[in-house]
Design a protein around this motif. Sequence first.
Motif, short mmCIF file in Angstrom:
data_model
loop_
_atom_site.label_atom_id
_atom_site.label_comp_id
_atom_site.label_asym_id
_atom_site.label_seq_id
_atom_site.Cartn_x
_atom_site.Cartn_y
_atom_site.Cartn_z
N GLY A 277 42.01 46.85 55.91
CA GLY A 277 42.08 45.52 55.34
C GLY A 277 43.14 45.37 54.29
N THR A 278 43.30 44.14 53.87
CA THR A 278 44.32 43.82 52.88
C THR A 278 43.64 43.52 51.54
OG1 THR A 278 44.25 41.57 53.69
CG2 THR A 278 45.98 42.98 54.59
N GLN A 279 44.27 42.67 50.76
CA GLN A 279 43.83 42.38 49.40
C GLN A 279 42.33 42.15 49.24
OE1 GLN A 279 46.65 42.64 50.12
NE2 GLN A 279 48.14 42.11 48.59
N MET A 280 41.69 41.61 50.25
CA MET A 280 40.27 41.30 50.13
C MET A 280 39.44 42.53 49.79
SD MET A 280 39.19 38.57 52.80
CE MET A 280 38.01 38.21 51.55
N LEU A 281 39.92 43.70 50.26
CA LEU A 281 39.15 44.93 50.04
C LEU A 281 39.22 45.41 48.61
CD1 LEU A 281 39.90 46.96 53.25
CD2 LEU A 281 37.77 45.90 52.57
N ALA A 282 40.15 44.84 47.84
CA ALA A 282 40.28 45.28 46.45
C ALA A 282 39.23 44.62 45.56
CB ALA A 282 41.68 44.97 45.94
N LYS A 283 38.45 43.73 46.10
CA LYS A 283 37.41 43.07 45.30
C LYS A 283 36.22 44.03 45.16
CE LYS A 283 39.55 39.03 45.86
NZ LYS A 283 39.95 38.09 44.86
#
Length: 727
Positions: free
Chosen positions: A534-540
């Motif tokens: 995944g992309t940025q969403m996984l950094a949440k």
Amino acid sequence: MDGKDLVQVVVDLPLPGTFSYLTQSPVMGGARVCVPFGNRRVCGVVVAPIPGEGVSQIDAAKLRCIETVLDGLPPLPEEFLALVDFAAGYYHHPLGPTLFTALPTGLREPRDVRRVDQRPFALTAAGLAEAPPARQRARLALWQALQDGPLRLEQAKAVTPQAGKLLADWLAEDKAERITPERPPLVLGEAPALNAEQRAALDALCSSQGFQPWLLHGVTGSGKTEVYLQLIAGHLAARRQVLVLVPEINLTPQLINRFLERFPGSRIVVQHSHLAEGERMHGWLDAWHGDADVVIGTRLSVFTPLPRLGLIVVDEEHDGSFKQQDGLRYHARDLAVWRARRAGISIVLGSATPCLETVANVEAGRYRKLVLSQRAHGAARLPDVRLVDTRRRQLVEGLAEGVVEALKTRLARREMSLVFINRRGFAPVVACTACGWTSGCPHCSAKLVVHLLERKLRCHHCGWEEPVPRACPDCGDPDIKPLGEGTQRLEAALQRMLPEARVLRIDRDTTSRKDAWDEVYRKVNGGEVDILVGTQMLAKGHDFGTLSLVTVLGADGGLYSADFRASERLFSQLMQVAGRAGRAEAPGEVLVQTQWPDHPLYQALVAHDFDGYAASLLAERRQAGFPPSVFQALLRADSPELAQATAFLKQARALLEPLAEGVLISGPAPALMARLAQRERAQLVLEAVQRGALHRLLSQLQPLLDPLARQHGRSLRWSLDVDPQEL
Ligand code: ADP
Ligand code: ZN
Ligand code: ZN
């Protein structure tokens, strides 16, 4: 005016100013009304006249009357109106549109709304004294049932279907009344014993008096949420309400479950934009009427009225989604701090990676900091972070051998891995792979962005342009290219190299459906996934349980970017994704592919040194004159033609320059995302060392720019973004 009152009303239309209406009888400020407007009827709210925003021409003959006062609810509370007033002033957004943005849609319509009164009915002394005659069978049955104690409406209806009518009559005759039942004492679910750091943080928070912002800086998994829960328990026991802001709708289910388990008897209201309209409105009304104990929600919930508010928590306070990017461009965290100040209460900002604005506020002594430096759960440790130098290794389709091997090992051990592809959000800068030169602007401290089609480098701060050099200006090496290239095909390559792996992809597209996250968690927890991609969403702040490996691809693109916030964001994201790795038995491993292993950002990541890197970023910002050492606003314009947007901004700049005392104006320059939805976007950057100087200029803007914009016709739109998060 024949004994009629004149009131000021803001309406639910994209128009500045207030409008004058006549009323037959006095109407309170905050009352919702239905008013004629042109040939329509719209919802309005009665407000105090706003100095400076102008009042519509008062020509007594043309004045119209308020059609109805929508009085199913009391007038909107003062607390709400004050917050809306502040937001309108601070973001220089018209009061009407600000107020209606802050209301749930159900209250924006010109129709009456009534709150369902859930309180039970009881007979008054007068009611008890007078038994209905025996021939009125239904009446007598209900009267007898009420002898035994209060009844809620449904219970009364079970006695007789006519209960609704009968009770309404009795209420009117003072024979019955609504009673507020005793609230049961607070019940608490099981809670773990706090560790020493958590205990110290909780003690400090519990002894806090009056207005105080706190930063709860805790590494991922350090038990911040546990501290919130135990702090909140104290407030609920004292019958105070608590507002909890979270960045993503997707995060709420996990968090809400924890709240429900901990506070089983309490009324927890959820507020976010994906709720059904009625559900959102009723939660809002319950909060306003003091019937909700906790409100958990995304940025819009910052406006929810809470008469007994005792505490605000902003979880993951660094998250960009707290800033609204269109219409009223507010920052929910900043409004929450204002709200806490006005209410004279504590606000807790929690994060593993607080934003630099917050770090600067701690340094300046405005916020107080509490630290949780260890993972809370059992023997869990922070992961080992390793850098995979891609300059010296064979890459196969963009993947380093070591990374593929590590994934294979986990696959063989049936452990779950996460592949984080840093793809979006960074405008590409050109760099020299031989000496590390990057394209900086000769006129300001911004980086130049490459526009490959036109073969141009462009500054998005001051507007400077130059051709892309054929070779590195420093060392002459011809191998210069945009950073962060080539992440597009990585995902496909992964699948080809590890065909037996069950890959689950997470991005905006795969998670936009309402229950998509439930599905993700079900698969992850059910052991149906080997590799999450995944992309940025996984950094949440998602909790995927037992991840033993996190690999990061394409991070270099954020190292040198035209957006001065890119390195802060990248660092925060990498710390957050790295935080997904690790579990009690074995420390997790994080592998980062990079051509720049010596970069201070990666070195800080390896050392888990947030404070050191944040301090160096702050020093850089101060030196370059970027926020938080200065205050910014963007005057944005967009049009189908870039030339028109630019021309408007040039004229605007000429009008503003003479008024811009203590404010530096740069541009026009194209926006980083220059083209969006068929429109070209450009901007002026307004900057000041003193917030006051900036706002003095901003408050003069609208009367100057409205007429100017009208000359350009409907194709041109402009807007103001105060404290912008994206250039
Ligand atoms: P954060 O909000 O900082 O990510 P959490 O509060 O979610 O951290 O805690 C991480 C994990 O550790 C959770 O599973 C939580 O239940 C557990 N935990 C938190 N505090 C304690 C504690 N004092 N003792 C044992 N486990 C704890
Ligand atoms: Zn070079
Ligand atoms: Zn420049």
